[in-house]
Scaffold this motif. Structure first.
Motif, PDB file in Angstrom:
ATOM      1  N   ARG A 131      14.435  14.844   9.342  1.00 46.75           N
ATOM      2  CA  ARG A 131      13.062  15.514   9.719  1.00 46.75           C
ATOM      3  C   ARG A 131      11.985  14.384   9.473  1.00 46.75           C
ATOM      4  O   ARG A 131      11.156  14.348  10.206  1.00 46.75           O
ATOM      5  N   THR A 132      12.117  13.646   8.427  1.00 43.15           N
ATOM      6  CA  THR A 132      11.127  12.788   7.971  1.00 43.15           C
ATOM      7  C   THR A 132      11.264  11.386   8.850  1.00 43.15           C
ATOM      8  O   THR A 132      10.215  11.115   9.424  1.00 43.15           O
ATOM      9  N   GLN A 143       0.880  -1.305  -0.080  1.00 39.81           N
ATOM     10  CA  GLN A 143       0.046   0.099  -0.124  1.00 39.81           C
ATOM     11  C   GLN A 143       1.076   0.992  -0.070  1.00 39.81           C
ATOM     12  O   GLN A 143       1.497   1.535   1.022  1.00 39.81           O
ATOM     13  N   VAL A 144       1.303   1.941  -1.340  1.00 40.70           N
ATOM     14  CA  VAL A 144       2.094   2.992  -1.373  1.00 40.70           C
ATOM     15  C   VAL A 144       1.512   4.376  -1.367  1.00 40.70           C
ATOM     16  O   VAL A 144       0.524   4.639  -1.592  1.00 40.70           O
ATOM     17  N   VAL A 145       2.256   5.092  -0.540  1.00 43.52           N
ATOM     18  CA  VAL A 145       1.808   6.597  -0.344  1.00 43.52           C
ATOM     19  C   VAL A 145       2.983   7.448  -0.800  1.00 43.52           C
ATOM     20  O   VAL A 145       4.048   7.252  -0.445  1.00 43.52           O
ATOM     21  N   ILE A 146       2.934   8.214  -1.796  1.00 40.55           N
ATOM     22  CA  ILE A 146       3.982   8.911  -2.020  1.00 40.55           C
ATOM     23  C   ILE A 146       3.803  10.471  -1.671  1.00 40.55           C
ATOM     24  O   ILE A 146       2.685  10.994  -1.592  1.00 40.55           O
ATOM     25  N   GLY A 147       4.848  11.020  -1.339  1.00 41.89           N
ATOM     26  CA  GLY A 147       4.967  12.424  -0.851  1.00 41.89           C
ATOM     27  C   GLY A 147       5.636  13.502  -1.782  1.00 41.89           C
ATOM     28  O   GLY A 147       6.664  13.059  -2.411  1.00 41.89           O
ATOM     29  N   GLY A 148       5.092  14.520  -1.889  1.00 40.71           N
ATOM     30  CA  GLY A 148       6.084  15.651  -2.788  1.00 40.71           C
ATOM     31  C   GLY A 148       5.635  17.025  -2.191  1.00 40.71           C
ATOM     32  O   GLY A 148       4.497  17.257  -1.681  1.00 40.71           O
ATOM     33  N   ARG A 149       6.372  17.910  -2.431  1.00 42.79           N
ATOM     34  CA  ARG A 149       6.202  19.137  -2.150  1.00 42.79           C
ATOM     35  C   ARG A 149       5.220  19.860  -3.079  1.00 42.79           C
ATOM     36  O   ARG A 149       4.614  20.952  -2.442  1.00 42.79           O
ATOM     37  N   ASP A 150       5.050  19.428  -4.054  1.00 42.07           N
ATOM     38  CA  ASP A 150       3.819  20.328  -4.788  1.00 42.07           C
ATOM     39  C   ASP A 150       2.597  19.363  -4.891  1.00 42.07           C
ATOM     40  O   ASP A 150       2.763  18.180  -5.536  1.00 42.07           O
ATOM     41  N   THR A 196       0.922  15.611   0.814  1.00 39.17           N
ATOM     42  CA  THR A 196       2.035  16.732   0.421  1.00 39.17           C
ATOM     43  C   THR A 196       3.150  16.574   1.597  1.00 39.17           C
ATOM     44  O   THR A 196       2.746  16.653   2.622  1.00 39.17           O
ATOM     45  N   ALA A 197       4.200  16.790   1.163  1.00 36.95           N
ATOM     46  CA  ALA A 197       5.187  16.761   2.087  1.00 36.95           C
ATOM     47  C   ALA A 197       6.563  17.259   1.490  1.00 36.95           C
ATOM     48  O   ALA A 197       7.339  16.913   0.555  1.00 36.95           O
ATOM     49  N   ASP A 198       6.931  18.551   2.124  1.00 34.85           N
ATOM     50  CA  ASP A 198       8.328  19.049   1.902  1.00 34.85           C
ATOM     51  C   ASP A 198       9.308  18.856   2.791  1.00 34.85           C
ATOM     52  O   ASP A 198       9.296  19.281   3.952  1.00 34.85           O
ATOM     53  N   VAL A 199      10.529  17.939   2.551  1.00 31.15           N
ATOM     54  CA  VAL A 199      11.278  17.485   3.592  1.00 31.15           C
ATOM     55  C   VAL A 199      12.108  18.744   4.163  1.00 31.15           C
ATOM     56  O   VAL A 199      12.878  18.534   4.905  1.00 31.15           O
ATOM     57  N   THR A 229      17.943  19.670   2.005  1.00 27.65           N
ATOM     58  CA  THR A 229      17.041  18.806   1.385  1.00 27.65           C
ATOM     59  C   THR A 229      17.674  17.206   1.797  1.00 27.65           C
ATOM     60  O   THR A 229      16.803  16.617   2.088  1.00 27.65           O
ATOM     61  N   ASN A 230      18.753  17.167   1.153  1.00 24.83           N
ATOM     62  CA  ASN A 230      19.423  15.779   0.879  1.00 24.83           C
ATOM     63  C   ASN A 230      20.042  14.960   2.298  1.00 24.83           C
ATOM     64  O   ASN A 230      20.020  13.778   2.103  1.00 24.83           O
ATOM     65  N   ALA A 231      20.359  15.885   3.385  1.00 24.83           N
ATOM     66  CA  ALA A 231      20.566  15.348   4.574  1.00 24.83           C
ATOM     67  C   ALA A 231      19.777  15.400   5.843  1.00 24.83           C
ATOM     68  O   ALA A 231      19.266  14.665   6.471  1.00 24.83           O
ATOM     69  N   VAL A 232      19.424  16.794   6.012  1.00 18.45           N
ATOM     70  CA  VAL A 232      18.629  17.166   6.976  1.00 18.45           C
ATOM     71  C   VAL A 232      17.474  16.629   6.780  1.00 18.45           C
ATOM     72  O   VAL A 232      16.463  16.186   7.713  1.00 18.45           O
ATOM     73  N   GLY A 233      16.984  16.662   5.339  1.00 17.66           N
ATOM     74  CA  GLY A 233      15.241  16.020   5.038  1.00 17.66           C
ATOM     75  C   GLY A 233      15.036  14.871   5.616  1.00 17.66           C
ATOM     76  O   GLY A 233      13.983  14.544   6.046  1.00 17.66           O
ATOM     77  N   PRO A 234      15.866  13.838   5.346  1.00 16.96           N
ATOM     78  CA  PRO A 234      15.653  12.561   5.872  1.00 16.96           C
ATOM     79  C   PRO A 234      15.659  12.418   7.384  1.00 16.96           C
ATOM     80  O   PRO A 234      14.922  11.615   7.936  1.00 16.96           O
TER      81      PRO A 234
END
Length: 231
Positions: free
Chosen positions: A111-112, A27-34, A51-54, A104-109
């Protein structure tokens, strides 16, 4: 059914990973900032979305709350969202440029993962896959036969090095969760102007493999579709 959340899932490897895992019964959920692009991608795939802006604590927290309300738990987190940043002579970089990529690439993960940790702990087999890169491997970059050796990706490489270390540390200090880093390889994506020789399916082989491990699967590893990589 295994519930899987993929950041940056509206295009490229995230989109292909979502397609493949859905076909495997997740059961897949995708996240994106747009929101519009993410919704359109989800409708194309036949999966769920949020909606997910990392780069935003508030956005990630809201996504976590929505996932809890709708699904109650999370089995697999794939930290895929990322930006390339500047690829240029090193004297052209500055602090804000590198900081934006790190965010985005290091702190984003971070946060998530922290926002979703309570949901992962509701799973009988929690798994995290951090999408890294050979550009963040000291071993790979030292190999003069590899294309990564000659790519001046200061911010991107620094962020992926950080992500690799965080993967190792999370695996050590959160032993109840299987946490691994993967290198998709040089894959044709928007990040490189679709110049990579690998197809997006080949580029997601390692992601899918590590997203589908069982409770006895590896943790604290770094690999690509061919096997283990040196850090």
């Amino acid at each position: 059914m295994t519930t899987t959340f993929i950041t940056g899932g509206n295009k490229g490897p995230g989109f292909e990973t979502a397609r493949r895992l859905k076909d495997l019964g997740h059961q897949v959920v995708i996240g994106g900032r747009d929101a519009d692009r993410t919704r359109q991608a989800a409708e194309t795939l036949g999966v769920d979305w949020v909606t997910a802006d990392v780069t935003s604590d508030a956005s990630v927290a809201a996504a976590a709350a929505e996932l809890r309300t709708r699904f109650g738990h999370l089995d697999v987190l794939i930290n895929n969202a990322g930006v390339a940043g500047l690829i240029a002579d090193l004297e052209k970089f500055d602090g804000p440029e590198v900081l934006a990529v790190l965010d985005t690439n290091a702190v984003g993960p971070v946060r998530t993962l922290h926002a979703l940790l309570p949901l992962l702990r509701e799973s009988a087999n929690p798994v995290v896959v951090n999408v890294s890169s050979g550009l963040g491997s000291f071993t790979v970059r030292a190999d003069t036969s590899r294309i990564e050796h000659s790519v001046p990706s200061l911010g991107y490489s620094a962020a992926k090095v950080a992500l690799n270390m965080m993967t190792s540390m999370y695996a050590q200090f959160l032993p109840e969760i299987r946490i691994n880093a993967v290198d998709p390889g040089y894959t044709a994506t928007d990040l490189n102007g679709h110049s990579g020789p690998q197809t997006v399916t080949e580029g997601t082989d390692a992601i899918v493999a590590l997203a589908t491990i069982g409770p006895d699967g590896p943790t604290g590893t770094f690999s690509d579709r061919h096997g283990p990589l040196g850090w």
